[in-house]
Design a protein around this motif. Sequence first.
Motif, mmCIF file in Angstrom:
data_model
loop_
_atom_site.group_PDB
_atom_site.id
_atom_site.type_symbol
_atom_site.label_atom_id
_atom_site.label_comp_id
_atom_site.label_asym_id
_atom_site.label_seq_id
_atom_site.Cartn_x
_atom_site.Cartn_y
_atom_site.Cartn_z
ATOM 1 N N ASP A 178 20.850 1.061 -35.616
ATOM 2 C CA ASP A 178 22.187 -0.624 -36.215
ATOM 3 C C ASP A 178 21.467 -1.629 -35.306
ATOM 4 O O ASP A 178 20.618 -1.630 -34.940
ATOM 5 C CB ASP A 178 23.757 0.533 -36.052
ATOM 6 C CG ASP A 178 23.945 0.767 -34.413
ATOM 7 O OD1 ASP A 178 23.212 0.118 -33.571
ATOM 8 O OD2 ASP A 178 24.545 1.737 -33.881
ATOM 9 N N ASP A 179 21.851 -2.643 -35.650
ATOM 10 C CA ASP A 179 21.870 -4.436 -35.266
ATOM 11 C C ASP A 179 21.564 -3.530 -33.853
ATOM 12 O O ASP A 179 21.381 -4.590 -33.486
ATOM 13 C CB ASP A 179 22.817 -4.893 -35.965
ATOM 14 C CG ASP A 179 22.325 -5.427 -37.733
ATOM 15 O OD1 ASP A 179 21.560 -4.459 -37.807
ATOM 16 O OD2 ASP A 179 23.061 -5.685 -38.306
ATOM 17 N N THR A 223 21.704 2.531 -23.695
ATOM 18 C CA THR A 223 21.717 4.480 -23.697
ATOM 19 C C THR A 223 23.365 4.414 -24.118
ATOM 20 O O THR A 223 22.981 5.256 -25.861
ATOM 21 C CB THR A 223 22.038 4.376 -21.794
ATOM 22 O OG1 THR A 223 20.579 4.678 -21.467
ATOM 23 C CG2 THR A 223 22.499 5.817 -22.054
ATOM 24 N N GLU A 224 23.680 3.197 -24.255
ATOM 25 C CA GLU A 224 25.186 2.913 -24.882
ATOM 26 C C GLU A 224 25.287 2.758 -25.944
ATOM 27 O O GLU A 224 25.937 3.207 -27.422
ATOM 28 C CB GLU A 224 26.323 2.931 -24.110
ATOM 29 C CG GLU A 224 26.338 2.551 -23.252
ATOM 30 C CD GLU A 224 28.030 1.596 -22.427
ATOM 31 O OE1 GLU A 224 27.968 0.545 -22.734
ATOM 32 O OE2 GLU A 224 28.050 1.995 -21.052
ATOM 33 N N VAL A 225 24.172 1.720 -27.034
ATOM 34 C CA VAL A 225 24.202 1.682 -28.206
ATOM 35 C C VAL A 225 23.549 1.508 -28.495
ATOM 36 O O VAL A 225 23.440 2.454 -30.576
ATOM 37 C CB VAL A 225 24.491 -0.610 -27.621
ATOM 38 C CG1 VAL A 225 24.755 -0.757 -27.339
ATOM 39 C CG2 VAL A 225 22.163 -0.400 -27.762
ATOM 40 N N CYS A 226 22.863 2.741 -28.212
ATOM 41 C CA CYS A 226 21.540 3.629 -28.988
ATOM 42 C C CYS A 226 21.693 5.297 -28.939
ATOM 43 O O CYS A 226 21.178 6.393 -28.866
ATOM 44 C CB CYS A 226 20.056 3.097 -28.814
ATOM 45 S SG CYS A 226 19.328 1.287 -29.156
ATOM 46 N N GLU A 227 22.858 5.564 -28.033
ATOM 47 C CA GLU A 227 23.278 6.797 -27.534
ATOM 48 C C GLU A 227 22.773 8.098 -28.601
ATOM 49 O O GLU A 227 22.196 8.916 -28.945
ATOM 50 C CB GLU A 227 24.706 6.769 -27.382
ATOM 51 C CG GLU A 227 24.678 8.181 -27.084
ATOM 52 C CD GLU A 227 26.709 8.661 -26.290
ATOM 53 O OE1 GLU A 227 26.673 10.093 -25.345
ATOM 54 O OE2 GLU A 227 27.192 7.700 -25.990
ATOM 55 N N ALA A 228 23.237 7.342 -30.404
ATOM 56 C CA ALA A 228 22.735 7.994 -31.545
ATOM 57 C C ALA A 228 21.845 9.312 -31.481
ATOM 58 O O ALA A 228 21.949 9.476 -32.001
ATOM 59 C CB ALA A 228 24.077 8.212 -32.469
ATOM 60 N N GLN A 229 20.388 7.776 -31.361
ATOM 61 C CA GLN A 229 19.685 7.737 -31.941
ATOM 62 C C GLN A 229 18.638 7.976 -30.726
ATOM 63 O O GLN A 229 17.128 8.025 -31.044
ATOM 64 C CB GLN A 229 18.748 6.774 -31.752
ATOM 65 C CG GLN A 229 19.808 5.846 -33.259
ATOM 66 C CD GLN A 229 21.006 5.326 -33.373
ATOM 67 O OE1 GLN A 229 21.668 4.633 -32.149
ATOM 68 N NE2 GLN A 229 21.707 5.278 -34.570
ATOM 69 N N CYS A 281 21.451 -1.366 -31.358
ATOM 70 C CA CYS A 281 20.534 -1.052 -31.193
ATOM 71 C C CYS A 281 19.695 -1.927 -31.445
ATOM 72 O O CYS A 281 18.950 -1.945 -30.268
ATOM 73 C CB CYS A 281 20.423 0.845 -31.429
ATOM 74 S SG CYS A 281 19.322 1.833 -31.083
ATOM 75 N N LYS A 282 18.763 -2.045 -32.706
ATOM 76 C CA LYS A 282 17.410 -2.846 -32.803
ATOM 77 C C LYS A 282 17.543 -4.137 -31.434
ATOM 78 O O LYS A 282 16.614 -4.434 -31.028
ATOM 79 C CB LYS A 282 17.704 -2.958 -33.920
ATOM 80 C CG LYS A 282 17.079 -2.371 -35.384
ATOM 81 C CD LYS A 282 17.213 -3.048 -36.116
ATOM 82 C CE LYS A 282 17.105 -1.235 -37.538
ATOM 83 N NZ LYS A 282 17.188 -2.128 -38.755
ATOM 84 N N SER A 283 19.375 -5.190 -31.678
ATOM 85 C CA SER A 283 19.298 -6.034 -30.572
ATOM 86 C C SER A 283 18.781 -6.063 -29.211
ATOM 87 O O SER A 283 17.837 -6.657 -28.673
ATOM 88 C CB SER A 283 20.143 -6.427 -31.186
ATOM 89 O OG SER A 283 20.391 -8.465 -29.709
ATOM 90 N N CYS A 284 19.403 -4.444 -28.722
ATOM 91 C CA CYS A 284 19.491 -4.165 -26.892
ATOM 92 C C CYS A 284 17.393 -3.392 -27.349
ATOM 93 O O CYS A 284 17.003 -4.148 -26.422
ATOM 94 C CB CYS A 284 19.942 -3.060 -26.579
ATOM 95 S SG CYS A 284 19.495 -2.273 -25.578
ATOM 96 N N MET A 285 17.263 -3.557 -28.247
ATOM 97 C CA MET A 285 15.626 -2.918 -27.973
ATOM 98 C C MET A 285 14.950 -4.348 -28.123
ATOM 99 O O MET A 285 14.115 -4.256 -26.964
ATOM 100 C CB MET A 285 15.116 -1.486 -29.398
ATOM 101 C CG MET A 285 15.968 -0.328 -29.015
ATOM 102 S SD MET A 285 14.800 0.048 -27.347
ATOM 103 C CE MET A 285 12.848 0.747 -28.317
#
Length: 219
Positions: A59-60, A126-132, A62-66
């Motif tokens: 999701d956006d 970790t939090e925003v990409c937890e599912a991935q 997660c991408k933004s954090c990465m």
Amino acid sequence: MIRAYVLSAALLSAFACTDEPSKSDRDGGAEAKSDAGPEGSDGGSTLMCDFGKVPFKADDACKSCMLTECCDSVEACDANEDCVGLRVCGGKPDCVGDCWEQCIAENPTGLPDHAVMHACMGHQCTEVCEAQVEDCGSLTYDPPSCNSCIRQNCCEQGYQAGITRDFWRWYRCAIACTEDSCLEQCAWEYPKGHVAAIPPNNCAIEHCSELCAPQTESP
């Protein structure tokens, strides 16, 4: 998902000191870029970049954090055709186990950059990409009870190993070994990666030796 097996302390200490790796050891060598940030910060980058050729389904948020926190490792993967190939191959539905191992075999130089990118994602996002993601340095351990114990007690040590490309070069060599002489050769070939593996392994033996007994016992 990348499975790890805790090796015996005796084998890990062969041909290497037991000191924790220095900052220069952790960066994976001169050719490797790190997301460690300035002055020892454990993270990321203040730069914004893009995924380039790297396929990244998330999701956006997660991408933004990465792209904010893991820019260096994303760019390193983008510059490595095998890392991009590993993302494409491993992105196939239900590609685990033998499928994933085949992807690695087809893209042999891609794993270090790919694993470092995921280690950064698991630590910084970790939090925003937890599912991935799987955190603690992109490593999981068998059996599940061992994995839970190590995640609870040794996550930071796993992360510090998982963000070094030399660790992953040593790891791919070591997990194929069935004899001490093979592990010794891996230590000679990848000394920085071998040293990076000592802190998480020692932590696992200290805190989780009973739960991880099948892996921590010497052969």
